[in-house]
Write a protein that holds these residues in place. Structure first.
Motif, PDB file in Angstrom:
ATOM      1  N   SER A 191     -27.237  46.657  97.099  1.00  0.00           N
ATOM      2  CA  SER A 191     -27.156  48.011  97.657  1.00  0.00           C
ATOM      3  C   SER A 191     -26.342  48.944  96.761  1.00  0.00           C
ATOM      4  O   SER A 191     -26.469  50.158  96.847  1.00  0.00           O
ATOM      5  CB  SER A 191     -26.555  47.967  99.062  1.00  0.00           C
ATOM      6  N   GLU A 192     -25.498  48.358  95.893  1.00  0.00           N
ATOM      7  CA  GLU A 192     -24.691  49.149  94.960  1.00  0.00           C
ATOM      8  C   GLU A 192     -25.368  49.273  93.594  1.00  0.00           C
ATOM      9  O   GLU A 192     -24.794  49.845  92.671  1.00  0.00           O
ATOM     10  CB  GLU A 192     -23.309  48.503  94.778  1.00  0.00           C
ATOM     11  N   GLY A 193     -26.547  48.688  93.451  1.00  0.00           N
ATOM     12  CA  GLY A 193     -27.269  48.775  92.189  1.00  0.00           C
ATOM     13  C   GLY A 193     -26.904  47.701  91.188  1.00  0.00           C
ATOM     14  O   GLY A 193     -27.186  47.838  89.998  1.00  0.00           O
ATOM     15  N   GLU A 194     -26.313  46.623  91.645  1.00  0.00           N
ATOM     16  CA  GLU A 194     -25.930  45.542  90.727  1.00  0.00           C
ATOM     17  C   GLU A 194     -27.160  44.709  90.386  1.00  0.00           C
ATOM     18  O   GLU A 194     -27.971  44.396  91.251  1.00  0.00           O
ATOM     19  CB  GLU A 194     -24.869  44.652  91.364  1.00  0.00           C
ATOM     20  N   PHE A 195     -27.282  44.350  89.115  1.00  0.00           N
ATOM     21  CA  PHE A 195     -28.383  43.502  88.674  1.00  0.00           C
ATOM     22  C   PHE A 195     -27.887  42.535  87.610  1.00  0.00           C
ATOM     23  O   PHE A 195     -26.884  42.780  86.939  1.00  0.00           O
ATOM     24  CB  PHE A 195     -29.570  44.332  88.154  1.00  0.00           C
ATOM     25  N   ILE A 196     -28.608  41.432  87.474  1.00  0.00           N
ATOM     26  CA  ILE A 196     -28.232  40.378  86.533  1.00  0.00           C
ATOM     27  C   ILE A 196     -28.670  40.767  85.124  1.00  0.00           C
ATOM     28  O   ILE A 196     -29.829  41.123  84.906  1.00  0.00           O
ATOM     29  CB  ILE A 196     -28.864  39.035  86.931  1.00  0.00           C
ATOM     30  N   ILE A 197     -27.744  40.671  84.188  1.00  0.00           N
ATOM     31  CA  ILE A 197     -28.054  40.881  82.774  1.00  0.00           C
ATOM     32  C   ILE A 197     -28.295  39.539  82.098  1.00  0.00           C
ATOM     33  O   ILE A 197     -29.207  39.398  81.301  1.00  0.00           O
ATOM     34  CB  ILE A 197     -26.923  41.675  82.091  1.00  0.00           C
ATOM     35  N   ASP A 198     -27.490  38.540  82.455  1.00  0.00           N
ATOM     36  CA  ASP A 198     -27.647  37.206  81.868  1.00  0.00           C
ATOM     37  C   ASP A 198     -27.133  36.157  82.847  1.00  0.00           C
ATOM     38  O   ASP A 198     -26.056  36.310  83.414  1.00  0.00           O
ATOM     39  CB  ASP A 198     -26.869  37.120  80.546  1.00  0.00           C
ATOM     40  N   GLU A 199     -27.928  35.129  83.054  1.00  0.00           N
ATOM     41  CA  GLU A 199     -27.518  33.980  83.868  1.00  0.00           C
ATOM     42  C   GLU A 199     -27.396  32.791  82.927  1.00  0.00           C
ATOM     43  O   GLU A 199     -28.371  32.389  82.299  1.00  0.00           O
ATOM     44  CB  GLU A 199     -28.541  33.698  84.965  1.00  0.00           C
ATOM     45  N   VAL A 200     -26.200  32.253  82.827  1.00  0.00           N
ATOM     46  CA  VAL A 200     -25.897  31.229  81.840  1.00  0.00           C
ATOM     47  C   VAL A 200     -25.810  29.867  82.512  1.00  0.00           C
ATOM     48  O   VAL A 200     -25.008  29.662  83.423  1.00  0.00           O
ATOM     49  CB  VAL A 200     -24.556  31.541  81.123  1.00  0.00           C
ATOM     50  N   VAL A 201     -26.646  28.954  82.066  1.00  0.00           N
ATOM     51  CA  VAL A 201     -26.540  27.559  82.500  1.00  0.00           C
ATOM     52  C   VAL A 201     -25.716  26.817  81.449  1.00  0.00           C
ATOM     53  O   VAL A 201     -25.583  27.264  80.316  1.00  0.00           O
ATOM     54  CB  VAL A 201     -27.931  26.902  82.676  1.00  0.00           C
ATOM     55  N   LYS A 202     -25.176  25.695  81.821  1.00  0.00           N
ATOM     56  CA  LYS A 202     -24.383  24.910  80.873  1.00  0.00           C
ATOM     57  C   LYS A 202     -25.248  24.481  79.692  1.00  0.00           C
ATOM     58  O   LYS A 202     -26.446  24.256  79.824  1.00  0.00           O
ATOM     59  CB  LYS A 202     -23.818  23.656  81.553  1.00  0.00           C
ATOM     60  N   HIS A 203     -24.624  24.338  78.550  1.00  0.00           N
ATOM     61  CA  HIS A 203     -25.300  23.896  77.331  1.00  0.00           C
ATOM     62  C   HIS A 203     -25.817  22.473  77.527  1.00  0.00           C
ATOM     63  O   HIS A 203     -25.224  21.674  78.263  1.00  0.00           O
ATOM     64  CB  HIS A 203     -24.305  23.956  76.174  1.00  0.00           C
ATOM     65  N   TRP A 204     -26.917  22.139  76.865  1.00  0.00           N
ATOM     66  CA  TRP A 204     -27.534  20.822  77.011  1.00  0.00           C
ATOM     67  C   TRP A 204     -26.587  19.685  76.641  1.00  0.00           C
ATOM     68  O   TRP A 204     -26.766  18.552  77.086  1.00  0.00           O
ATOM     69  CB  TRP A 204     -28.832  20.730  76.209  1.00  0.00           C
ATOM     70  N   TRP A 205     -25.585  19.950  75.851  1.00  0.00           N
ATOM     71  CA  TRP A 205     -24.647  18.905  75.439  1.00  0.00           C
ATOM     72  C   TRP A 205     -23.953  18.262  76.644  1.00  0.00           C
ATOM     73  O   TRP A 205     -23.590  17.092  76.600  1.00  0.00           O
ATOM     74  CB  TRP A 205     -23.615  19.471  74.464  1.00  0.00           C
TER      75      TRP A 205
END
Length: 175
Positions: free
Chosen positions: A20-34
């Motif tokens: 409702s405040e206009g927030e949106f995801i720029i990047d969703e980071v998952v853990k590195h494959w290591w």
């Protein structure tokens, strides 16, 4: 029922957004494959235990038990990695993690004073690093984010969001 079950297998970062405040995801980071290498090695070790059951005779049940314990440990560890997300939005950064008990830590862009990127030798080789956030608060829930893939690029994303929000002055073009 299905929605409730889904909450335990997907971190659902979208439900934490202030849409409702206009927030949106720029990047969703998952853990590195290591972070999955050790659990995968555990799964391979459990296969060895199961194969050892064939030749051990009366002690086969010890190898069965050991293999099952290693399997449970590896699957739980892999699931914990899957449920751990670091999210960069246009307003803040936050981390959601936890399997049964979910933990949410948030830091608005306005509170970020400094970001350090630490890359150990192995991280430089494989492309991961650790973020260390400094803020005005003495005690914060979001300080260290480990095993971030492409940390230099993600640091630039955060710096760009801070710059676009007008939270820091542009040194190249003073106002």
């Amino acid at each position: 029922m299905l929605r409730t079950l889904r909450r335990f297998v997907d971190p659902e970062v979208d439900r934490h957004l202030l849409a409702s405040e206009g927030e949106f995801i720029i990047d969703e980071v998952v853990k590195h494959w290591w972070t999955l290498v050790l659990p995968i090695c555990g799964l391979a070790a459990s296969v060895v235990c199961f194969l050892a059951m064939i030749v051990t005779g009366a002690a086969w049940w010890l190898f069965l038990l050991l293999g099952l314990v290693i399997d449970v440990w590896a699957v739980v560890r892999m699931f914990r990695v899957h449920m751990d997300r670091f999210v960069i939005t246009n307003m803040r950064v936050f981390r959601v993690h936890g399997v049964f008990n979910q933990h949410l830590a948030t830091m608005p862009m306005t509170r970020i004073l400094d970001i350090s990127v630490e890359q150990p030798f192995l991280g430089r080789l494989l492309g991961f690093g650790h973020f260390i956030f400094e803020s005005a608060a003495q005690d914060q829930g979001l300080r260290v984010i480990r095993y971030v893939g492409r940390p230099e690029q993600r640091d630039l994303i955060i710096q760009r969001v801070i710059q676009m929000a007008g939270l820091r002055t542009n040194l190249a073009h003073p106002r």
